[in-house]
Every structure is written in C-alpha cells, then in structure tokens.
Design a protein around this motif. Structure first.
Motif, PDB file in Angstrom:
ATOM      1  N   LEU A   1      45.336  30.330  39.819  1.00 44.29           N
ATOM      2  CA  LEU A   1      45.874  30.507  41.162  1.00 44.29           C
ATOM      3  C   LEU A   1      47.203  29.787  41.331  1.00 44.29           C
ATOM      4  O   LEU A   1      48.096  30.275  42.037  1.00 44.29           O
ATOM      5  CB  LEU A   1      44.866  30.031  42.213  1.00 44.29           C
ATOM      6  N   ASP A   2      47.351  28.645  40.677  1.00 43.95           N
ATOM      7  CA  ASP A   2      48.651  27.963  40.693  1.00 43.95           C
ATOM      8  C   ASP A   2      49.708  28.835  40.023  1.00 43.95           C
ATOM      9  O   ASP A   2      50.843  28.952  40.504  1.00 43.95           O
ATOM     10  CB  ASP A   2      48.557  26.618  39.968  1.00 43.95           C
ATOM     11  N   GLU A   3      49.326  29.461  38.911  1.00 45.80           N
ATOM     12  CA  GLU A   3      50.261  30.355  38.218  1.00 45.80           C
ATOM     13  C   GLU A   3      50.573  31.572  39.085  1.00 45.80           C
ATOM     14  O   GLU A   3      51.726  32.017  39.160  1.00 45.80           O
ATOM     15  CB  GLU A   3      49.673  30.800  36.882  1.00 45.80           C
ATOM     16  N   HIS A   4      49.546  32.085  39.748  1.00 45.72           N
ATOM     17  CA  HIS A   4      49.748  33.252  40.614  1.00 45.72           C
ATOM     18  C   HIS A   4      50.699  32.926  41.761  1.00 45.72           C
ATOM     19  O   HIS A   4      51.512  33.772  42.171  1.00 45.72           O
ATOM     20  CB  HIS A   4      48.396  33.715  41.164  1.00 45.72           C
ATOM     21  N   ALA A   5      50.603  31.702  42.290  1.00 51.62           N
ATOM     22  CA  ALA A   5      51.491  31.309  43.385  1.00 51.62           C
ATOM     23  C   ALA A   5      52.951  31.316  42.943  1.00 51.62           C
ATOM     24  O   ALA A   5      53.851  31.655  43.724  1.00 51.62           O
ATOM     25  CB  ALA A   5      51.096  29.928  43.906  1.00 51.62           C
TER      26      ALA A   5
ATOM     27  N   VAL B   1      50.354  37.844  40.239  1.00 49.75           N
ATOM     28  CA  VAL B   1      49.732  38.848  39.390  1.00 49.75           C
ATOM     29  C   VAL B   1      50.188  40.222  39.864  1.00 49.75           C
ATOM     30  O   VAL B   1      50.195  40.510  41.065  1.00 49.75           O
ATOM     31  CB  VAL B   1      48.195  38.743  39.465  1.00 49.75           C
ATOM     32  N   ARG B   2      50.566  41.065  38.929  1.00 54.56           N
ATOM     33  CA  ARG B   2      51.099  42.382  39.275  1.00 54.56           C
ATOM     34  C   ARG B   2      50.073  43.478  38.976  1.00 54.56           C
ATOM     35  O   ARG B   2      49.312  43.381  38.012  1.00 54.56           O
ATOM     36  CB  ARG B   2      52.378  42.661  38.486  1.00 54.56           C
ATOM     37  N   PRO B   3      50.103  44.540  39.794  1.00 58.49           N
ATOM     38  CA  PRO B   3      49.240  45.681  39.470  1.00 58.49           C
ATOM     39  C   PRO B   3      49.769  46.384  38.227  1.00 58.49           C
ATOM     40  O   PRO B   3      50.971  46.390  37.963  1.00 58.49           O
ATOM     41  CB  PRO B   3      49.363  46.567  40.709  1.00 58.49           C
ATOM     42  N   LEU B   4      48.878  46.953  37.463  1.00 56.08           N
ATOM     43  CA  LEU B   4      49.296  47.745  36.322  1.00 56.08           C
ATOM     44  C   LEU B   4      49.958  49.032  36.809  1.00 56.08           C
ATOM     45  O   LEU B   4      49.637  49.524  37.899  1.00 56.08           O
ATOM     46  CB  LEU B   4      48.093  48.069  35.436  1.00 56.08           C
ATOM     47  N   PRO B   5      50.892  49.577  36.048  1.00 50.26           N
ATOM     48  CA  PRO B   5      51.571  50.803  36.484  1.00 50.26           C
ATOM     49  C   PRO B   5      50.568  51.907  36.817  1.00 50.26           C
ATOM     50  O   PRO B   5      49.681  52.222  36.028  1.00 50.26           O
ATOM     51  CB  PRO B   5      52.423  51.177  35.262  1.00 50.26           C
TER      52      PRO B   5
ATOM     53  N   ALA C   1      34.086  45.651  40.984  1.00 51.69           N
ATOM     54  CA  ALA C   1      33.009  44.908  40.317  1.00 51.69           C
ATOM     55  C   ALA C   1      33.630  44.177  39.139  1.00 51.69           C
ATOM     56  O   ALA C   1      34.081  44.802  38.179  1.00 51.69           O
ATOM     57  CB  ALA C   1      31.902  45.841  39.852  1.00 51.69           C
ATOM     58  N   THR C   2      33.672  42.859  39.213  1.00 51.46           N
ATOM     59  CA  THR C   2      34.391  42.060  38.226  1.00 51.46           C
ATOM     60  C   THR C   2      33.638  40.772  37.926  1.00 51.46           C
ATOM     61  O   THR C   2      32.843  40.294  38.749  1.00 51.46           O
ATOM     62  CB  THR C   2      35.804  41.714  38.749  1.00 51.46           C
ATOM     63  N   ALA C   3      33.912  40.197  36.753  1.00 55.33           N
ATOM     64  CA  ALA C   3      33.321  38.906  36.397  1.00 55.33           C
ATOM     65  C   ALA C   3      34.176  37.741  36.871  1.00 55.33           C
ATOM     66  O   ALA C   3      33.777  36.583  36.740  1.00 55.33           O
ATOM     67  CB  ALA C   3      33.143  38.818  34.878  1.00 55.33           C
ATOM     68  N   SER C   4      35.344  38.020  37.430  1.00 51.61           N
ATOM     69  CA  SER C   4      36.239  36.944  37.861  1.00 51.61           C
ATOM     70  C   SER C   4      35.699  36.242  39.103  1.00 51.61           C
ATOM     71  O   SER C   4      34.954  36.838  39.886  1.00 51.61           O
ATOM     72  CB  SER C   4      37.631  37.500  38.150  1.00 51.61           C
ATOM     73  N   PRO C   5      36.091  34.981  39.312  1.00 52.12           N
ATOM     74  CA  PRO C   5      35.613  34.213  40.465  1.00 52.12           C
ATOM     75  C   PRO C   5      36.153  34.765  41.786  1.00 52.12           C
ATOM     76  O   PRO C   5      37.273  35.274  41.855  1.00 52.12           O
ATOM     77  CB  PRO C   5      36.164  32.803  40.208  1.00 52.12           C
ATOM     78  N   ARG C   6      35.352  34.645  42.821  1.00 48.25           N
ATOM     79  CA  ARG C   6      35.703  35.211  44.119  1.00 48.25           C
ATOM     80  C   ARG C   6      37.029  34.674  44.657  1.00 48.25           C
ATOM     81  O   ARG C   6      37.820  35.436  45.244  1.00 48.25           O
ATOM     82  CB  ARG C   6      34.582  34.942  45.130  1.00 48.25           C
ATOM     83  N   ARG C   7      37.298  33.385  44.479  1.00 48.67           N
ATOM     84  CA  ARG C   7      38.564  32.832  44.995  1.00 48.67           C
ATOM     85  C   ARG C   7      39.758  33.573  44.429  1.00 48.67           C
ATOM     86  O   ARG C   7      40.724  33.894  45.127  1.00 48.67           O
ATOM     87  CB  ARG C   7      38.684  31.344  44.655  1.00 48.67           C
ATOM     88  N   PHE C   8      39.713  33.848  43.128  1.00 45.97           N
ATOM     89  CA  PHE C   8      40.804  34.567  42.477  1.00 45.97           C
ATOM     90  C   PHE C   8      40.843  36.016  42.926  1.00 45.97           C
ATOM     91  O   PHE C   8      41.897  36.560  43.263  1.00 45.97           O
ATOM     92  CB  PHE C   8      40.651  34.492  40.960  1.00 45.97           C
TER      93      PHE C   8
ATOM     94  N   VAL D   1      43.982  37.894  44.905  1.00 47.26           N
ATOM     95  CA  VAL D   1      44.736  39.005  44.310  1.00 47.26           C
ATOM     96  C   VAL D   1      44.622  40.263  45.171  1.00 47.26           C
ATOM     97  O   VAL D   1      45.625  40.946  45.432  1.00 47.26           O
ATOM     98  CB  VAL D   1      44.251  39.275  42.876  1.00 47.26           C
ATOM     99  N   LEU D   2      43.423  40.578  45.630  1.00 42.46           N
ATOM    100  CA  LEU D   2      43.261  41.759  46.470  1.00 42.46           C
ATOM    101  C   LEU D   2      44.058  41.637  47.762  1.00 42.46           C
ATOM    102  O   LEU D   2      44.658  42.613  48.234  1.00 42.46           O
ATOM    103  CB  LEU D   2      41.784  41.998  46.787  1.00 42.46           C
ATOM    104  N   ASP D   3      44.080  40.438  48.341  1.00 41.23           N
ATOM    105  CA  ASP D   3      44.892  40.215  49.537  1.00 41.23           C
ATOM    106  C   ASP D   3      46.373  40.435  49.250  1.00 41.23           C
ATOM    107  O   ASP D   3      47.089  41.071  50.028  1.00 41.23           O
ATOM    108  CB  ASP D   3      44.684  38.794  50.070  1.00 41.23           C
TER     109      ASP D   3
END
Length: 234
Positions: free
Chosen positions: A78-82, A86-90, A108-115, A119-121
């Motif tokens: 998240l620090d890196e994302h700030a 993170v970019r959407p794929l083409p 449906a993903t294995a990633s943590p909810r905070r991340f 990203v979705l926001d």
C-alpha cells in the motif's frame, strides 16, 4: 439467443490489475527483515497461490506468523501503491464494463481486503461490484472452490449462472471446482499446464483479446461455444 451466464466473477491480481512485481517486492522486503534472500522460485510460488502468506512465513523460518506476513506485506504494497498507483491491465476496465452488460460483476481474490478495497476504490470499481471476496473471507483459498462458491452465494446465483475470469492455474482450478465456467487470460501469455489447459471454456492472451470471448460466453449455449472453440484450435 438467451444468455447462459448472468454474472461474472473476476480475479484481481494479474487479471484486472498489474501486480506481477508488486507482491513479490513486498514479500521480498519483508523476508529480508528476517534474513532471507528472496529467489525467483519464490516469486513463481506466489502466482495464484492463495496460501502465499504461509509460503513467506516458511521461508522466514517460522519467525513470523501468517497474520504478521499479511499485515506487513499489505503495508508495504500500500505504501508502494500510494507512490506508484497500481494500474489496470490494458483492456481490463473495458472487460468489466462488457461484463456488466450481462449481469452483476464480482471479485474473488486471495489478496487482503485492505489492499483489494484500496485498489478497487482507486479504479472506481468498488460500487460496481455485487460481491468482493478476499483472502480473509474463506477458510480454504484457491485452488479450493471456496472463493468462487462464496462469490456466487453472495451474488445470489448458482455457480452455473456465473463466469469466472482468471489468469492462474490455481484460480482456474478453483473456479472449475466450483462448477463455474472459466475464461482464462494466462499471465504474460504463459502456456497453461497440461492438467489445466482443458478446464477453461475459452482462453485469450490479454483482456483486449478476451472481450469478444466474454461476450460470446455470455450469449452462446455451452455446447455451441465448445464446438467453436474446438474448431478454432484445429
């Protein structure tokens, strides 16, 4: 022609967004704190691995719990994302928009909810999702069917009324085990293993290439699509 599928469930990492390097960097940074030097084999082990935190905890010699791994690696990414979002794929956002024309969409993903929610926001997708299933939401991660079964239940549809969009072998296995047909977009055009290649109903090299396939999967009868897909592969 009457549509067969009425919902689309997307994987997130390397399906909708480009995080092929971000999670390995976060995990490498965390494991370095515990004296471990990250290797290419570790990066490969993370791809589609719903138990990724257990892998990191193991290479750290058990000096960190999986919960500590998840929290710390999420902070790092998240620090890196700030600093570098993170970019959407083409073509990925166009693929979501196309899926919405056929019914509800979900993640449906294995990633943590905070991340995931961050990203979705950032991509303005949160309010467009009928369900967001994250790593914390299931007892068994991909390749078990639990994430996709939970997503279908949250949407309120049977798995047979859903289509999954996935990039990894584990994710493809998960969706197929849940009874959900799969549109596969293997990361970087990778060749699916022999034991996996027969599972997807259709396969594309990118989200852009997947767009007409998604529409066809949502509007064609399964037996007709299977015939077309087989004919195209000859």
């Amino acid at each position: 022609m009457t549509g067969v599928h009425t919902a689309t469930v997307f994987d997130l990492d390397d399906t909708l967004v480009d995080t092929a390097g971000a999670w390995p960097r976060a995990c490498a940074a965390f494991s370095a704190r515990h004296g471990y030097r990250w290797r290419p084999e570790d990066t490969a082990a993370l791809h589609g691995n719903g138990n990724w935190a257990a892998h990191v905890a193991a290479v750290c010699g058990g000096r960190a719990t999986t919960a500590e791994v998840v929290d710390a690696c999420t902070d790092i990414i998240l620090d890196e994302h700030a600093a570098h979002p993170v970019r959407p794929l083409p073509g990925a956002l166009d693929l979501v928009a196309a899926a919405e024309r056929h019914g509800p969409v979900a993640v449906a993903t294995a990633s943590p909810r905070r991340f995931v929610l961050t990203v979705l926001d950032a991509l303005r997708l949160t309010t467009r999702m009928s369900a967001v299933i994250c790593g914390e939401d299931v007892g068994r991660a991909k390749p078990a069917p639990d994430p996709y079964l939970r997503a279908a239940a949250r949407i309120g549809l049977p798995p047979s009324a859903c289509l999954a969009v996935e990039d990894s072998p584990a994710g493809i296995r998960s969706a197929a085990a849940a009874g959900i047909r799969v549109l596969a977009i293997p990361r970087h055009g990778m060749r699916l293993p022999a034991g996996i290649a027969h599972l997807p109903a259709a396969q594309a090299r990118s989200a852009v290439e997947a767009l007409p396939l998604l529409t066809r999967l949502h509007t064609s009868r399964p037996e007709l699509l299977a015939h077309r897909t087989t004919a195209q592969g000859r």
